[in-house]
Design a protein around this motif. Structure first.
Motif, PDB file in Angstrom:
ATOM      1  N   ASN A 162      46.118  40.671 -10.171  1.00 38.82           N
ATOM      2  CA  ASN A 162      46.343  40.886 -11.603  1.00 38.82           C
ATOM      3  C   ASN A 162      45.025  41.114 -12.345  1.00 38.82           C
ATOM      4  OD1 ASN A 162      49.145  40.640 -11.360  1.00 38.82           O
ATOM      5  ND2 ASN A 162      49.036  38.431 -11.558  1.00 38.82           N
ATOM      6  N   ALA A 163      43.960  40.470 -11.928  1.00 35.44           N
ATOM      7  CA  ALA A 163      42.658  40.664 -12.572  1.00 35.44           C
ATOM      8  C   ALA A 163      42.131  42.080 -12.337  1.00 35.44           C
ATOM      9  CB  ALA A 163      41.651  39.642 -12.051  1.00 35.44           C
ATOM     10  N   ILE A 164      42.285  42.568 -11.132  1.00 35.43           N
ATOM     11  CA  ILE A 164      41.784  43.906 -10.806  1.00 35.43           C
ATOM     12  C   ILE A 164      42.623  44.983 -11.480  1.00 35.43           C
ATOM     13  CG2 ILE A 164      41.540  45.577  -8.910  1.00 35.43           C
ATOM     14  CD1 ILE A 164      40.688  43.111  -7.162  1.00 35.43           C
ATOM     15  N   VAL A 165      43.933  44.831 -11.409  1.00 32.88           N
ATOM     16  CA  VAL A 165      44.852  45.857 -11.898  1.00 32.88           C
ATOM     17  C   VAL A 165      45.070  45.757 -13.414  1.00 32.88           C
ATOM     18  CG1 VAL A 165      47.231  46.697 -11.681  1.00 32.88           C
ATOM     19  CG2 VAL A 165      45.966  46.004  -9.648  1.00 32.88           C
ATOM     20  N   LYS A 166      44.842  44.567 -13.974  1.00 32.31           N
ATOM     21  CA  LYS A 166      45.108  44.309 -15.398  1.00 32.31           C
ATOM     22  C   LYS A 166      46.589  44.549 -15.694  1.00 32.31           C
ATOM     23  CE  LYS A 166      40.506  44.290 -16.675  1.00 32.31           C
ATOM     24  NZ  LYS A 166      39.995  43.628 -15.516  1.00 32.31           N
ATOM     25  N   VAL A 167      47.429  43.901 -14.882  1.00 32.61           N
ATOM     26  CA  VAL A 167      48.880  44.037 -15.019  1.00 32.61           C
ATOM     27  C   VAL A 167      49.287  43.594 -16.422  1.00 32.61           C
ATOM     28  CG1 VAL A 167      51.101  43.206 -14.159  1.00 32.61           C
ATOM     29  CG2 VAL A 167      49.264  43.698 -12.558  1.00 32.61           C
ATOM     30  N   PRO A 168      50.037  44.424 -17.142  1.00 34.44           N
ATOM     31  CA  PRO A 168      50.508  44.018 -18.476  1.00 34.44           C
ATOM     32  C   PRO A 168      51.415  42.784 -18.390  1.00 34.44           C
ATOM     33  CG  PRO A 168      50.853  46.378 -18.124  1.00 34.44           C
ATOM     34  CD  PRO A 168      50.454  45.790 -16.798  1.00 34.44           C
ATOM     35  N   ILE A 169      51.158  41.834 -19.275  1.00 39.19           N
ATOM     36  CA  ILE A 169      51.941  40.595 -19.299  1.00 39.19           C
ATOM     37  C   ILE A 169      53.312  40.894 -19.889  1.00 39.19           C
ATOM     38  CG2 ILE A 169      52.092  38.239 -20.204  1.00 39.19           C
ATOM     39  CD1 ILE A 169      48.999  38.249 -20.294  1.00 39.19           C
TER      40      ILE A 169
END
Length: 177
Positions: A162-169
């Motif tokens: 999630n940190a690398i991809v910056k998955v939307p919350i």
């Protein structure tokens, strides 16, 4: 800079489409983090197998681990998701904040767990002898140790992804502490 896109159902393999359908029935949606894992032919299924594996730990103990590891790793996605899951499993808002801070006043056994997990996570597996001794003195066993480390590993993987991809919350955003 590479931009990552969370794939939709039509953009993943047939096997992952079937998993999406199951998740949608079970959860009402496919969480964005899971959807991105479906970028890999086997990633989502492997992750869910580990996440849903039998454990000697209770669901509340697992949520303590999920919350403290995600807080330490600064994963806003997982902190938000596991705040919701923690509430579904009986933790209050204040208890969840205590867990995230890494110091539990409401349950001595869970506090020994959170202290141990905090050290393991912060020190890359090198917990102090006192944290280890306290973990076992609280009633945890060798089986609990193995299961705890499995959950730390699982959560660390999703935190890093999630940190690398910056998955939307796509959960209510957890409050900052």
């Amino acid at each position: 800079m590479k931009a990552f896109k969370v794939p939709n159902r039509e953009e993943v393999s047939p096997a992952n489409q079937a998993i999406f359908d199951t998740l949608k029935k079970k959860l009402g949606k496919v969480p964005n983090s899971y959807a991105f894992m479906a970028s890999s032919e086997n990633g989502l299924a492997n992750y869910l197998a580990l996440s849903n594996a039998k454990s000697s730990l209770t669901i509340r103990e697992k949520e303590v681990i999920n919350l403290i590891v995600s807080a330490i790793n600064d994963c806003h996605y997982c902190v938000s998701a596991h705040t919701v899951i923690g509430k579904l499993n009986g933790f209050t808002d204040e208890q969840i904040l205590e867990i995230r801070r890494g110091n539990i006043s409401f349950d001595a056994k869970l506090n020994a767990l959170v202290q141990f997990v905090k050290e393991v996570t912060n020190k890359k597996g090198n917990a102090s002898q006192q944290a280890i001794d306290n973990f076992f003195a609280a009633g945890y066993t060798n089986e609990s140790l193995v299961d705890t480390l499995m959950i730390i590993s699982e959560r660390t993987f999703s935190n890093y992804l999630n940190a690398i991809v910056k998955v939307p919350i796509d959960f209510p955003v957890a409050p900052e502490i």
